[in-house]
Enzyme design. Structure first.
Site, PDB file in Angstrom:
ATOM      1  N   SER A  12       0.797  -1.223   0.000  1.00 22.38           N
ATOM      2  CA  SER A  12       0.000   0.000   0.000  1.00 22.38           C
ATOM      3  C   SER A  12       0.831   1.275   0.000  1.00 22.38           C
ATOM      4  O   SER A  12       1.822   1.389   0.723  1.00 22.38           O
ATOM      5  CB  SER A  12      -0.928   0.001   1.222  1.00 22.38           C
ATOM      6  N   SER A  14      -0.948   4.105   0.646  1.00 19.56           N
ATOM      7  CA  SER A  14      -1.906   5.012   1.282  1.00 19.56           C
ATOM      8  C   SER A  14      -1.296   5.840   2.402  1.00 19.56           C
ATOM      9  O   SER A  14      -1.578   7.037   2.530  1.00 19.56           O
ATOM     10  CB  SER A  14      -3.103   4.220   1.818  1.00 19.56           C
ATOM     11  N   THR A  58      -9.398  -2.330   2.527  1.00 20.06           N
ATOM     12  CA  THR A  58      -8.941  -2.965   1.298  1.00 20.06           C
ATOM     13  C   THR A  58      -9.073  -4.477   1.405  1.00 20.06           C
ATOM     14  O   THR A  58      -9.637  -5.007   2.375  1.00 20.06           O
ATOM     15  CB  THR A  58      -7.490  -2.531   0.975  1.00 20.06           C
ATOM     16  N   LYS A  62     -13.703  -5.662   2.013  1.00 23.20           N
ATOM     17  CA  LYS A  62     -14.629  -4.618   1.569  1.00 23.20           C
ATOM     18  C   LYS A  62     -16.101  -5.020   1.684  1.00 23.20           C
ATOM     19  O   LYS A  62     -16.972  -4.151   1.826  1.00 23.20           O
ATOM     20  CB  LYS A  62     -14.310  -4.207   0.129  1.00 23.20           C
ATOM     21  N   ASP A 102     -14.198   4.083  -4.292  1.00 19.50           N
ATOM     22  CA  ASP A 102     -13.637   3.411  -5.462  1.00 19.50           C
ATOM     23  C   ASP A 102     -14.380   3.806  -6.731  1.00 19.50           C
ATOM     24  O   ASP A 102     -13.802   3.855  -7.820  1.00 19.50           O
ATOM     25  CB  ASP A 102     -13.719   1.886  -5.307  1.00 19.50           C
ATOM     26  N   ALA A 129     -13.823  -4.956  -4.752  1.00 21.23           N
ATOM     27  CA  ALA A 129     -13.380  -3.981  -5.751  1.00 21.23           C
ATOM     28  C   ALA A 129     -14.135  -4.168  -7.064  1.00 21.23           C
ATOM     29  O   ALA A 129     -14.465  -3.194  -7.749  1.00 21.23           O
ATOM     30  CB  ALA A 129     -11.878  -4.101  -5.982  1.00 21.23           C
TER      31      ALA A 129
END
Length: 244
Positions: A12, A14, A58, A62, A102, A129
């Site tokens: 990641s 993030s 993530t 989700k 997303d 996702a």
């Protein structure tokens, strides 16, 4: 304090993204990677981080996270997947609201690449996702077919992907974690030799920058894109959810 929950977070970007944003804007806050081995560990994580103000979610949580939330945005409810949690306070207690950024991240990164001849899409994977991706593609008027290792009704297996199906679906979106750091040699088992320069192959994976899926698609002339722009777009959308 903000953070990201998932099972494996070594890939990641993030934390770097948000901590840089805090520093640039002079905000005294921090963002942390918060891996959990199973979704049942989520309540314990909340208990040990009383100062949490918001979370990203993530792979692979989700969809599983939803049962721990107090409410969902309309889009998160329709999609059935959450990647942003906003922490609110009601009657002196934390109230967790699930959102999905997303959608905005994927749509904004895809739109400049779409052409009028791209009317059908294969979406590889059926996790959280993929549900956001399908939502966007349906909104844009594309006919979508899901591809799974364990296909359900109206889905295809990878073995079903004939030359005709590949030729008919000029957009192929990988929503699986195959090829993601540190397992960078992995890729979805599609018949890459049936791809053409008319194909657009979009990989939600962004680390590494060029995935094995993208490399194999490029060998046959397909246009490729990774998920970094989507990541940045959904992160900005998440920030808006947290702060507005």
């Amino acid at each position: 304090m903000y953070g990201l929950i998932g099972k494996k977070l070594g890939h990641s970007f993030s934390a770097d993204f948000f901590n840089t944003k805090f520093e640039r804007e002079g905000i005294d806050n921090s963002y942390h990677l918060l891996p959990i081995d199973k979704i049942e560990d989520f309540p314990s994580l909340l208990d040990s981080h009383k100062d949490l103000q918001g979370l990203n979610v993530t792979i692979p949580y989700k969809k599983e996270i939803i049962r721990y939330l107090d409410a969902l945005s309309d889009e998160a409810r329709e999609i059935g997947a959450v990647n942003v949690i906003k922490f609110e306070e009601k009657n002196g207690k934390r109230f967790l609201v699930g959102h999905n950024s997303d959608i905005k991240g994927f749509e904004n990164s895809l739109l400049p690449l779409l052409r009028s001849d791209i009317t059908k899409a294969l979406v590889l994977g059926t996790g959280g996702a993929s549900q956001a991706v399908v939502f966007v593609l349906n909104k844009l008027g594309l006919k979508v077919t899901l591809v799974s290792r364990s296909p359900q009704e109206n889905q295809l297996s990878y073995q079903d992907l004939s030359p005709e199906i590949i030729k008919d679906n000029l957009l192929i979106v990988n929503t699986t974690p195959l090829g993601m750091f540190p397992d960078t040699e992995g890729f979805p088992p599609i018949p890459y030799h049936n791809l053409t320069p008319k194909h657009l192959c979009y990989d939600l994976v962004y680390n590494p920058e060029t995935t094995a899926f993208m490399k194999k698609a490029k060998e046959y002339g397909a246009k490729v894109k990774n998920g970094l722009e989507m990541l940045e777009g959904q992160a900005i959308a998440a920030w808006d959810i947290w702060t507005k």
